[in-house]
Structure formats: C-alpha cells, structure tokens
Scaffold this active site. Structure first.
Site, PDB file in Angstrom:
ATOM      1  N   ASP A  81       0.843  -1.200   0.000  1.00 18.83           N
ATOM      2  CA  ASP A  81       0.000   0.000   0.000  1.00 18.83           C
ATOM      3  C   ASP A  81       0.885   1.259   0.000  1.00 18.83           C
ATOM      4  O   ASP A  81       1.988   1.246   0.585  1.00 18.83           O
ATOM      5  CB  ASP A  81      -0.895  -0.036   1.262  1.00 18.83           C
ATOM      6  CG  ASP A  81      -2.057   0.941   1.186  1.00 18.83           C
ATOM      7  OD1 ASP A  81      -2.474   1.282   0.060  1.00 18.83           O
ATOM      8  OD2 ASP A  81      -2.549   1.365   2.252  1.00 18.83           O
ATOM      9  N   HIS A  82       0.408   2.319  -0.621  1.00 20.86           N
ATOM     10  CA  HIS A  82       1.086   3.633  -0.631  1.00 20.86           C
ATOM     11  C   HIS A  82       2.605   3.543  -0.600  1.00 20.86           C
ATOM     12  O   HIS A  82       3.240   3.804   0.438  1.00 20.86           O
ATOM     13  CB  HIS A  82       0.624   4.492   0.551  1.00 20.86           C
ATOM     14  CG  HIS A  82      -0.782   4.986   0.417  1.00 20.86           C
ATOM     15  ND1 HIS A  82      -1.150   6.005  -0.436  1.00 20.86           N
ATOM     16  CD2 HIS A  82      -1.913   4.580   1.032  1.00 20.86           C
ATOM     17  CE1 HIS A  82      -2.459   6.210  -0.338  1.00 20.86           C
ATOM     18  NE2 HIS A  82      -2.946   5.354   0.543  1.00 20.86           N
ATOM     19  N   HIS A 178      -8.762   9.601   4.650  1.00 19.52           N
ATOM     20  CA  HIS A 178      -8.069   8.588   5.450  1.00 19.52           C
ATOM     21  C   HIS A 178      -8.399   8.874   6.919  1.00 19.52           C
ATOM     22  O   HIS A 178      -8.179   9.982   7.400  1.00 19.52           O
ATOM     23  CB  HIS A 178      -6.550   8.697   5.264  1.00 19.52           C
ATOM     24  CG  HIS A 178      -6.051   8.078   4.001  1.00 19.52           C
ATOM     25  ND1 HIS A 178      -5.210   8.735   3.123  1.00 19.52           N
ATOM     26  CD2 HIS A 178      -6.245   6.833   3.463  1.00 19.52           C
ATOM     27  CE1 HIS A 178      -4.911   7.918   2.113  1.00 19.52           C
ATOM     28  NE2 HIS A 178      -5.531   6.772   2.282  1.00 19.52           N
ATOM     29  N   HIS A 206     -10.013   4.413  -1.298  1.00 17.82           N
ATOM     30  CA  HIS A 206      -9.225   4.541  -0.064  1.00 17.82           C
ATOM     31  C   HIS A 206     -10.107   5.223   0.975  1.00 17.82           C
ATOM     32  O   HIS A 206     -11.055   5.915   0.637  1.00 17.82           O
ATOM     33  CB  HIS A 206      -7.975   5.386  -0.326  1.00 17.82           C
ATOM     34  CG  HIS A 206      -6.888   4.621  -1.038  1.00 17.82           C
ATOM     35  ND1 HIS A 206      -5.682   4.348  -0.462  1.00 17.82           N
ATOM     36  CD2 HIS A 206      -6.865   4.047  -2.269  1.00 17.82           C
ATOM     37  CE1 HIS A 206      -4.944   3.640  -1.308  1.00 17.82           C
ATOM     38  NE2 HIS A 206      -5.641   3.454  -2.416  1.00 17.82           N
ATOM     39  N   GLY A 207      -9.754   5.020   2.254  1.00 17.77           N
ATOM     40  CA  GLY A 207     -10.505   5.701   3.307  1.00 17.77           C
ATOM     41  C   GLY A 207     -11.817   5.024   3.630  1.00 17.77           C
ATOM     42  O   GLY A 207     -12.859   5.677   3.773  1.00 17.77           O
ATOM     43  N   SER A 209     -12.717   3.608   6.419  1.00 16.35           N
ATOM     44  CA  SER A 209     -13.186   3.824   7.798  1.00 16.35           C
ATOM     45  C   SER A 209     -14.147   4.992   7.896  1.00 16.35           C
ATOM     46  O   SER A 209     -13.881   6.066   7.345  1.00 16.35           O
ATOM     47  CB  SER A 209     -11.993   4.088   8.726  1.00 16.35           C
ATOM     48  OG  SER A 209     -11.174   2.954   8.773  1.00 16.35           O
ATOM     49  N   ASN A 228     -10.064   0.080   0.927  1.00 17.86           N
ATOM     50  CA  ASN A 228      -8.974   0.026   1.909  1.00 17.86           C
ATOM     51  C   ASN A 228      -9.498   0.395   3.294  1.00 17.86           C
ATOM     52  O   ASN A 228     -10.211   1.398   3.444  1.00 17.86           O
ATOM     53  CB  ASN A 228      -7.883   1.028   1.532  1.00 17.86           C
ATOM     54  CG  ASN A 228      -7.117   0.605   0.308  1.00 17.86           C
ATOM     55  OD1 ASN A 228      -7.496  -0.320  -0.396  1.00 17.86           O
ATOM     56  ND2 ASN A 228      -6.018   1.297   0.046  1.00 17.86           N
ATOM     57  N   VAL A 229      -9.111  -0.399   4.279  1.00 13.06           N
ATOM     58  CA  VAL A 229      -9.592  -0.172   5.648  1.00 13.06           C
ATOM     59  C   VAL A 229      -8.416  -0.258   6.610  1.00 13.06           C
ATOM     60  O   VAL A 229      -7.693  -1.255   6.623  1.00 13.06           O
ATOM     61  CB  VAL A 229     -10.648  -1.234   6.037  1.00 13.06           C
ATOM     62  CG1 VAL A 229     -11.136  -0.990   7.460  1.00 13.06           C
ATOM     63  CG2 VAL A 229     -11.819  -1.238   5.061  1.00 13.06           C
ATOM     64  N   THR A 231      -8.075   2.596   9.788  1.00 12.47           N
ATOM     65  CA  THR A 231      -8.286   3.287  11.060  1.00 12.47           C
ATOM     66  C   THR A 231      -9.314   2.618  11.971  1.00 12.47           C
ATOM     67  O   THR A 231      -9.081   2.481  13.182  1.00 12.47           O
ATOM     68  CB  THR A 231      -8.720   4.753  10.779  1.00 12.47           C
ATOM     69  OG1 THR A 231      -7.759   5.332   9.901  1.00 12.47           O
ATOM     70  CG2 THR A 231      -8.807   5.565  12.054  1.00 12.47           C
TER      71      THR A 231
HETATM   72  P1  13P Z   1      -8.900   4.361   6.546  1.00 17.51           P
HETATM   73  O1  13P Z   1      -7.823   4.501   7.573  1.00 17.51           O
HETATM   74  O2  13P Z   1      -9.798   5.545   6.460  1.00 17.51           O
HETATM   75  O3  13P Z   1      -9.673   3.100   6.724  1.00 17.51           O
HETATM   76  O4  13P Z   1      -8.191   4.275   5.116  1.00 17.51           O
HETATM   77  C1  13P Z   1      -7.233   3.288   4.866  1.00 17.51           C
HETATM   78  C2  13P Z   1      -6.586   3.462   3.547  1.00 17.51           C
HETATM   79  O5  13P Z   1      -7.167   4.018   2.632  1.00 17.51           O
HETATM   80  C3  13P Z   1      -5.235   2.917   3.386  1.00 17.51           C
HETATM   81  O6  13P Z   1      -4.719   3.082   2.107  1.00 17.51           O
END
Ligand code: 13P
Length: 278
Positions: A81-82, A178, A206-207, A209, A228-229, A231
């Site tokens: 990831d990233h 995120h 992404h993001g 959560s 993507n999860v 947080t």
């Molecule tokens: P969250 O932390 O919002 O779940 O996003 C995770 C993410 O996008 C990692 O690439």
C-alpha cells in the site's frame, strides 16, 4: 491460497462486489484479516504500507503471509500500500507481493504518468499488478497516513493516466478521507460515475473507515472493487487497550495480543460482509 490481486479484482468487477484490503502491521492483524475473510467465505487483500518498512521485516513478513494464505481456503492477495519509492516496490516484488501501489499523486499528471509507467513495466515483468492514484485524500481523525490536499480525481485525467501507464487498478479520490470524517462525509458519487465511464480498470476506494455503509454500497454499484480499511480496525484494538488501562489492569502481553486480535476480527468481518454486496 495466495492469488494475484488482479484475478480477485477482475472477478469482483464482473460480479459487482468489492474486496476489503486491510492494512496490517503484525501477525495478529494478518490472522484477524484472514479469519474474518474465512468466516464470510470471501477473498481478502493483506496490505502493508511502505511507511511500516522501518518496523516490519518485509522478507519475514511476506513469508509469513504467504504461508498463512496457502493454508487458507479463501483467496488471499498480498499488496504493497502507498509506496513512494521504487526501491520499496522492487523489494516487495522480490518478496512475492501480488500487487503494489505506486503513489505518485503528489506529482503533476505528466510526472505521475512517467514514474507510474516505469513501475508498471517493472511490476508486469514479474507478473505483479499495479494500483496508482491521481487526486489525493485529505486526512481525517486518527489516521496514520500522509496528509493529502483532498484534490478530487478528474475523469479525463484518469482516462489519460490509465491509458498512458497501463495500470491495473485506479485509486479514485471522490471525497473519502483517510481516518474518521471530521464532519459529514461529502462523497461525490456523480464524479465516481464519470470516472467509471472514462476508464475500464477496477476502481479502488481509499478511506473505508467511517464511510457510511449505504455510500459504500453505492460506490460498489459504480465500479469500486477494492476498499482500503485501516483506522477503524486500529481504533477497535486500541480501545481494548485503553479499557485495560482505565481499569488499571496489567494483562500479560500474550493475552493483550490475543484479545486485540479477537477485537479486530468482527470489525473486519463487518467490512468483508458489507463489501460482499450479497
Ligand atoms: P482508513 O484509515 O480511512 O480506513 O483508510 C485506509 C486506507 O485508505 C489505506 O490506504
């Protein structure tokens, strides 16, 4: 079994569901993710961010994930990831990751295309698929990601980017953040529809959560195949720890690790169920 991320996401695209990509940092997070997927009988993507390379032994970690994946009856993919550095991507490919995300979103479109194209050439030679991003996510609360400026993805640039680079999946910035949202989420589904019409690769959100379930479902209808999860799962585990401290308990570390895993599993299973879109 360990499978190529592309295989999982192409199937998700055809069948209109999405696969959870959980950010992991240690054995417990990996086990929780695979067990959650097994409970729901769904594929799962194990995602390690480049930002954890200083603390996680990538060679040892990937050997462990691959061994757990081979034992599992559900498809498991191993994703970087990233990643911002070419060296990290090559290291992940050498370790057997099944996909990598090159994050060139801080560059202008021309430079992002140039760098991403180079990564695609390297990764594809090794049979590894590539995710990339244009636009970027703002940072909400409790996230461990880089701060982004929240620029949304322009559909025409998305098309140019996908055509020029040959990437396998596109991370689309449509207003998710995120971490947890500081106010009401402002997610542009109309924009997602335009991006879906402009490109034919599976789209990534992404993001995950804090994004309302109903919106997540709508994004799946509009081409999102991977969510993507990070947080929410982290917060569940850390809340368990906080609770221990508040009660002035001093559990043994082995108990803490096991309890954190048990706390994460249902949160992950909830995401897997939601994304399965049944
Ligand atoms: P969250 O932390 O919002 O779940 O996003 C995770 C993410 O996008 C990692 O690439």
């Amino acid at each position: 079994m360990l499978v190529n991320t592309n295989e999982i996401l192409k199937h998700a695209q055809q069948e209109k569901y999405a696969v959870a990509a959980f950010n992991v940092y240690n054995l417990e997070t990996v086990q929780a993710a695979i067990r959650a997927a097994e409970q729901e009988n769904q594929p799962v993507i194990i995602a390690l961010g480049e930002r954890y390379f200083p603390t996680v032994d990538v060679e040892g970690f990937s050997a462990l994930v691959k061994a757990l994946a081979e034992k599992s009856h559900v498809p498991v993919a191993l994703h970087l990831d990233h990643a911002y550095e070419k060296e990290s991507i090559i290291r992940a490919i050498r370790c057997g990751f099944t996909s990598v995300m090159f994050d060139g979103s801080a560059y202008d479109l021309t430079e992002n295309i140039r760098r991403t194209k180079e990564i695609v050439e390297i990764a594809h030679m090794a049979g590894v698929s590539v995710e990339a991003e244009i636009g970027s996510l703002a940072k909400g609360e409790f996230s461990d990601e880089e701060e982004g400026d929240g620029t949304l993805t322009d559909p025409q640039s998305a098309k140019e980017f996908v055509d020029a680079t040959g990437i396998d999946f596109l991370a689309a910035a449509i207003g998710t953040v995120h971490g947890l949202y500081k106010g009401e989420p402002n997610i542009d589904l109309q924009l997602l529809e335009e991006i879906q019409q402009a490109v034919d690769v599976p789209l990534v959100l992404h993001g995950g959560s804090g994004t309302p379930d109903a919106i997540v479902k709508q994004t799946i209808e509009l081409g999102i195949c991977k969510v993507n999860v990070n947080t929410e799962v982290s917060m569940a585990a850390v809340s368990y720890l906080q609770n221990c401290f508040e009660k002035k308990q001093m559990p043994h570390l082995s108990t803490v690790m096991a309890e954190m895993q048990h706390t994460m599993e249902p949160i992950m299973a909830k995401f897997v169920r939601l994304l399965a879109n049944k």
